[in-house]
Write a protein that holds these residues in place. Structure first.
Motif, mmCIF file in Angstrom:
data_model
loop_
_atom_site.group_PDB
_atom_site.id
_atom_site.type_symbol
_atom_site.label_atom_id
_atom_site.label_comp_id
_atom_site.label_asym_id
_atom_site.label_seq_id
_atom_site.Cartn_x
_atom_site.Cartn_y
_atom_site.Cartn_z
ATOM 1 N N VAL A 164 1.243 -33.391 17.259
ATOM 2 C CA VAL A 164 1.299 -34.057 18.552
ATOM 3 C C VAL A 164 0.984 -35.530 18.346
ATOM 4 C CG1 VAL A 164 0.226 -34.236 20.834
ATOM 5 C CG2 VAL A 164 0.677 -31.998 19.844
ATOM 6 N N GLY A 165 1.865 -36.390 18.838
ATOM 7 C CA GLY A 165 1.658 -37.840 18.777
ATOM 8 C C GLY A 165 2.071 -38.419 20.113
ATOM 9 N N SER A 166 2.076 -39.747 20.222
ATOM 10 C CA SER A 166 2.519 -40.369 21.471
ATOM 11 C C SER A 166 3.918 -40.948 21.294
ATOM 12 C CB SER A 166 1.550 -41.483 21.878
ATOM 13 O OG SER A 166 1.762 -42.630 21.083
ATOM 14 N N ALA A 167 4.504 -41.391 22.378
ATOM 15 C CA ALA A 167 5.811 -42.044 22.294
ATOM 16 C C ALA A 167 5.687 -43.266 21.370
ATOM 17 C CB ALA A 167 6.255 -42.483 23.681
ATOM 18 N N PRO A 168 6.728 -43.575 20.608
ATOM 19 C CA PRO A 168 6.680 -44.708 19.681
ATOM 20 C C PRO A 168 6.847 -46.045 20.417
ATOM 21 C CG PRO A 168 8.777 -43.576 19.483
ATOM 22 C CD PRO A 168 7.958 -42.792 20.458
ATOM 23 N N PHE A 169 5.772 -46.496 21.058
ATOM 24 C CA PHE A 169 5.807 -47.681 21.914
ATOM 25 C C PHE A 169 5.564 -48.991 21.166
ATOM 26 C CE2 PHE A 169 1.507 -46.276 21.626
ATOM 27 C CZ PHE A 169 0.751 -47.439 21.590
ATOM 28 N N GLU A 170 4.937 -48.928 19.995
ATOM 29 C CA GLU A 170 4.621 -50.137 19.223
ATOM 30 C C GLU A 170 5.828 -50.595 18.418
ATOM 31 O OE1 GLU A 170 1.787 -51.933 18.939
ATOM 32 O OE2 GLU A 170 0.070 -50.593 19.243
ATOM 33 N N LYS A 171 5.993 -51.908 18.294
ATOM 34 C CA LYS A 171 7.062 -52.474 17.463
ATOM 35 C C LYS A 171 6.509 -52.829 16.096
ATOM 36 C CE LYS A 171 9.616 -54.559 21.255
ATOM 37 N NZ LYS A 171 10.092 -55.827 21.831
ATOM 38 N N VAL A 172 7.339 -52.635 15.080
ATOM 39 C CA VAL A 172 6.967 -53.012 13.718
ATOM 40 C C VAL A 172 7.201 -54.509 13.542
ATOM 41 C CG1 VAL A 172 7.666 -52.723 11.312
ATOM 42 C CG2 VAL A 172 7.387 -50.733 12.766
ATOM 43 N N LYS A 173 6.275 -55.164 12.847
ATOM 44 C CA LYS A 173 6.399 -56.595 12.567
ATOM 45 C C LYS A 173 7.662 -56.839 11.756
ATOM 46 C CE LYS A 173 3.712 -60.399 10.678
ATOM 47 N NZ LYS A 173 2.432 -60.741 10.024
ATOM 48 N N HIS A 174 8.456 -57.824 12.164
ATOM 49 C CA HIS A 174 9.739 -58.122 11.522
ATOM 50 C C HIS A 174 9.572 -58.277 10.003
ATOM 51 C CE1 HIS A 174 13.822 -59.525 11.144
ATOM 52 N NE2 HIS A 174 13.388 -60.572 10.468
ATOM 53 N N GLY A 175 10.424 -57.591 9.256
ATOM 54 C CA GLY A 175 10.427 -57.701 7.803
ATOM 55 C C GLY A 175 9.444 -56.805 7.082
ATOM 56 N N THR A 176 8.688 -55.963 7.814
ATOM 57 C CA THR A 176 7.684 -55.139 7.130
ATOM 58 C C THR A 176 8.006 -53.649 7.144
ATOM 59 O OG1 THR A 176 6.259 -54.727 9.054
ATOM 60 C CG2 THR A 176 5.878 -56.772 7.821
ATOM 61 N N GLY A 177 8.897 -53.200 7.996
ATOM 62 C CA GLY A 177 9.115 -51.764 8.163
ATOM 63 C C GLY A 177 10.091 -51.179 7.166
ATOM 64 N N ASP A 178 9.668 -50.120 6.511
ATOM 65 C CA ASP A 178 10.587 -49.380 5.632
ATOM 66 C C ASP A 178 10.390 -47.880 5.796
ATOM 67 O OD1 ASP A 178 8.226 -48.873 4.261
ATOM 68 O OD2 ASP A 178 8.988 -49.487 2.318
ATOM 69 N N PHE A 179 10.088 -47.443 7.022
ATOM 70 C CA PHE A 179 9.924 -46.013 7.270
ATOM 71 C C PHE A 179 11.239 -45.293 6.994
ATOM 72 C CE2 PHE A 179 6.693 -47.362 10.637
ATOM 73 C CZ PHE A 179 5.629 -47.216 9.773
ATOM 74 N N ARG A 180 11.141 -44.104 6.410
ATOM 75 C CA ARG A 180 12.305 -43.263 6.158
ATOM 76 C C ARG A 180 12.006 -41.867 6.694
ATOM 77 N NH1 ARG A 180 14.286 -47.481 5.005
ATOM 78 N NH2 ARG A 180 15.079 -48.235 3.031
ATOM 79 N N VAL A 181 12.864 -41.385 7.583
ATOM 80 C CA VAL A 181 12.708 -40.049 8.155
ATOM 81 C C VAL A 181 13.848 -39.185 7.657
ATOM 82 C CG1 VAL A 181 12.708 -38.686 10.273
ATOM 83 C CG2 VAL A 181 11.539 -40.902 10.217
ATOM 84 N N LEU A 182 13.500 -38.058 7.047
ATOM 85 C CA LEU A 182 14.485 -37.073 6.623
ATOM 86 C C LEU A 182 14.505 -35.981 7.689
ATOM 87 C CD1 LEU A 182 16.418 -35.927 4.453
ATOM 88 C CD2 LEU A 182 14.415 -34.804 3.447
ATOM 89 N N PRO A 183 15.648 -35.800 8.384
ATOM 90 C CA PRO A 183 15.706 -34.838 9.489
ATOM 91 C C PRO A 183 15.486 -33.398 9.048
ATOM 92 C CG PRO A 183 17.666 -36.237 9.469
ATOM 93 C CD PRO A 183 16.908 -36.495 8.200
ATOM 94 N N TRP A 184 14.725 -32.686 9.847
ATOM 95 C CA TRP A 184 14.436 -31.280 9.638
ATOM 96 C C TRP A 184 15.596 -30.472 10.187
ATOM 97 C CZ3 TRP A 184 11.102 -28.084 13.394
ATOM 98 C CH2 TRP A 184 10.726 -26.875 12.827
ATOM 99 N N LYS A 185 15.978 -29.424 9.484
ATOM 100 C CA LYS A 185 17.059 -28.554 9.930
ATOM 101 C C LYS A 185 16.553 -27.113 9.941
ATOM 102 C CE LYS A 185 20.517 -31.668 8.107
ATOM 103 N NZ LYS A 185 21.529 -31.912 7.123
ATOM 104 N N PRO A 186 15.772 -26.767 10.980
ATOM 105 C CA PRO A 186 15.226 -25.411 11.033
ATOM 106 C C PRO A 186 16.330 -24.387 11.284
ATOM 107 C CG PRO A 186 14.794 -26.538 13.084
ATOM 108 C CD PRO A 186 15.419 -27.551 12.152
ATOM 109 N N ALA A 187 16.120 -23.194 10.798
ATOM 110 C CA ALA A 187 17.058 -22.096 11.036
ATOM 111 C C ALA A 187 16.763 -21.548 12.421
ATOM 112 C CB ALA A 187 16.893 -21.022 9.976
#
Length: 188
Positions: A164-187
């Motif tokens: 459980v988290g909150s809505a992603p309301f914060e912005k990443v500082k320009h030039g610093t973000g390198d988040f990578r999300v690999l999508p889950w594919k549940p059966a």
């Protein structure tokens, strides 16, 4: 002529058998999740990796770093995710940091929700508390939200369930973000 046809058929049968054996061995290795003949390992079922600083107009130094993964063999149970994440918030030399051990990871498209229990921190009362973070991977314009957004501190947030988290309301500082999300594919 009859002898050549028999020899040729025997050769073709031998090649066919060899191909079937090779295909069977490769298929077994892939099905069992081993590297096998291809040398490739199965992809994670889900993942959240990377680091970024959040944008704040006052110059706060707020950093989040993730290395969270759900192994392919645990695809049906996001609470079997492993890894760590770290966050810190400093302004004018004052602030705190914390590191958490992942206990759940769910991703969908470019959004990830990860939770974990704080194992180390210099914020008094934070160790042992579960926190949840949501990341939206938007290329260079990533966004982030955290479970303690409404209270200001993980210590004051109360109990948080896994994933459980909150809505992603914060912005990443320009030039610093390198988040990578690999999508889950549940059966399903």
């Amino acid at each position: 002529m009859k002898k050549r046809t028999v020899t040729r058929r025997a050769g073709i049968a031998a090649i066919g058998a060899a191909l079937l054996i090779t295909a069977g061995a490769t298929g077994s290795a892939v099905a069992s999740g081993e590297a096998g003949v291809t040398g490739k390992t199965p992809r994670d079922a889900a993942a959240l990796t990377g680091s970024a600083k959040l944008y704040r107009s006052l110059g706060d130094d707020i950093t989040f770093t993730f290395d969270a993964r759900l192994a392919a063999e645990h695809n049906d149970d996001p609470t079997r995710a492993t890894g760590t994440f770290r966050f810190s918030h400093f302004l004018h030399g004052e602030g705190a940091w914390a590191e958490a051990e992942v206990d759940c990871l769910i991703t969908g498209g470019k959004v990830a929700v990860v939770s974990g229990v704080i194992t180390r921190s210099d914020l008094e009362g934070a160790e042992g508390r579960r926190v949840g973070i949501t990341v939206h991977d938007l290329g260079g314009k990533d966004r982030l939200g955290y479970s303690w957004a409404s209270t200001g501190s993980p210590v004051d947030q109360g109990d948080v369930p896994k994933c459980v988290g909150s809505a992603p309301f914060e912005k990443v500082k320009h030039g610093t973000g390198d988040f990578r999300v690999l999508p889950w594919k549940p059966a399903l």
